[in-house]
Scaffold this active site. Sequence first.
Site, short mmCIF file in Angstrom:
data_model
loop_
_atom_site.label_atom_id
_atom_site.label_comp_id
_atom_site.label_asym_id
_atom_site.label_seq_id
_atom_site.Cartn_x
_atom_site.Cartn_y
_atom_site.Cartn_z
N ASN A 1 0.80 -1.23 0.00
CA ASN A 1 0.00 0.00 0.00
C ASN A 1 0.83 1.28 0.00
O ASN A 1 0.36 2.32 -0.45
CB ASN A 1 -1.04 -0.01 1.13
CG ASN A 1 -0.44 -0.12 2.49
OD1 ASN A 1 0.73 -0.50 2.65
ND2 ASN A 1 -1.22 0.19 3.51
N GLU B 1 4.79 -4.13 12.29
CA GLU B 1 3.74 -3.13 12.16
C GLU B 1 2.60 -3.82 11.41
O GLU B 1 2.69 -4.04 10.20
CB GLU B 1 4.30 -1.91 11.40
CG GLU B 1 3.48 -0.67 11.65
CD GLU B 1 2.46 -0.47 10.57
OE1 GLU B 1 1.32 -0.97 10.74
OE2 GLU B 1 2.78 0.16 9.56
N CYS C 1 -3.16 1.24 6.96
CA CYS C 1 -3.43 0.57 8.24
C CYS C 1 -3.84 1.55 9.32
O CYS C 1 -4.24 1.13 10.40
CB CYS C 1 -2.23 -0.27 8.66
SG CYS C 1 -0.72 0.63 8.47
N GLU D 1 8.61 3.19 14.21
CA GLU D 1 9.31 3.68 13.02
C GLU D 1 9.25 5.21 13.02
O GLU D 1 8.26 5.80 13.43
CB GLU D 1 8.66 3.11 11.75
CG GLU D 1 8.78 1.60 11.74
CD GLU D 1 8.41 0.96 10.41
OE1 GLU D 1 7.32 1.25 9.88
OE2 GLU D 1 9.22 0.17 9.89
#
Length: 477
Positions: A146, A247, A281, A456
Amino acid sequence: MSLDLTRRDLILADHLIDGRWCGAAAGARFAVTDPADGSLAAVDAAQRALPAWRAKPARERAQVLKRWHAAILAHQEDLGRLISREQGKPLAEGRGEIAYAASYVEWFAEQAVRANGEVIPAPVGGRRLLALREPVGVVAVITPWNFPAAMIARKIAPALAAGCTVVGKPAEDTPLTSLALARLAQEAGVPDGVLNLVTASRAQAAAVVDVWLADARVRKISFTGSTPVGKHLARASADTLKRLSLELGGNAPFLVFDDADLDAAVQGLMASKFRNGGQTCVCPNRIYVQDGVHDAFVDKLAGRVAALKVGPASAADSQIGPMINARAVDKIARHVEDAVAQGARVVTGGRRLEALGPNYYAPTVLAGATPRMQLSCEETFGPVAPVFRFRDEAEVLALANDTPFGLAAYFYTRDIARAHRVASALESGIVGVNEGAISTDVAPFGGVKESGYGREGSVHGLDDYLQIKYVCEGGLG
Ligand code: ADP
């Protein structure tokens, strides 16, 4: 591929191993070679390149990253086109993703020189105690489709900044952007073997990654993707006790209280829900609106959603492109059908747009959503906004937290006490308060519960790629 790029040599289809483009494994040629061979060769190269790369002064590693950052921005238009073409997001979003990806490279170039250790006051005389921060070693990065540029950048940049070397596997739907970024990294001076990428079809993905899971030289895995694959990686890396950054999926709640600025809430929802066609997400998946403003909010939202322009990524005015593949659009249709069968009302949308192509789905608002519906329990990952009605704060907090996931959450209120209370009570790694666009390189991105662990971006992003060595120096008295 017919694609209008100024640099056609950025369209690549091979593995990058030890500085050489080889193996012809992407696109139509996926089946030609055994990617597991490439996967092992990549670890060999990364292991060989490690001593020299980690020994390089941090300032020099930073300079390489700065050159990479400049090269990415210099090719923003080409890379943006490549993303739009392979992933389907509108061109403006493709360009935006390149700027976003580049921001991580710049941030970690700046962080590379800040991996300070500590000198600890010694408990006895004649000693000096040091805590040094060292690179973890060879890192495997596995990314989803994505954000083909941003996900790669925000894993590879901190790894290289920390002095690690990398083996990577981009998603099978979107390898081209990652390969183009790797070519630019090479041109920026990333030495041979420091960055290796292996591409594979979905059927071959497990074979490639299994080699890395089994190899004790791979000391860390950084993964963004689905929760089942993340759990598999955690289990399978137990034998060699690799470090993990995971993640994983979310199921973001978006809460609108009676005292919210309704226009701002609608605006925030549009920005967060419909970015990348709802395929992120951190996209709100469950929209809870309080009784007093429910009907007005649904009306305003439906007006905005019905006006969204759906079309191919290449059309200048498209705001929502096609979904990534048939699997994705089937899931969206299934969620909407299930919701309607359980009593939800389609306010706008609620259907495929076959006239545009097989993977298009109309931006949708549903009212009357309830907790038992599939779209409440798992991420729809598409342009569907289901609205739930709630009465009070306690009720909505219980509903919002009633999920195994905890990546992002959002809420709108003008009551400052409620803002603090609700931000504390929400079980998620990221909270947007009166704000729908929350991602930035300078802030820590990551989840709690089954959305994973590790962060991150921000100063914490570098820590994921460093380990601490305690050195006790004696005999100094
Ligand atoms: P999605 O459902 O969004 O495609 P996945 O978790 O399946 O999310 O994919 C994310 C990344 O994980 C991709 O690069 C994919 O190829 C990879 N992947 C998928 N299955 C496996 C597996 N069994 N082992 C390792 N990697 C996998």
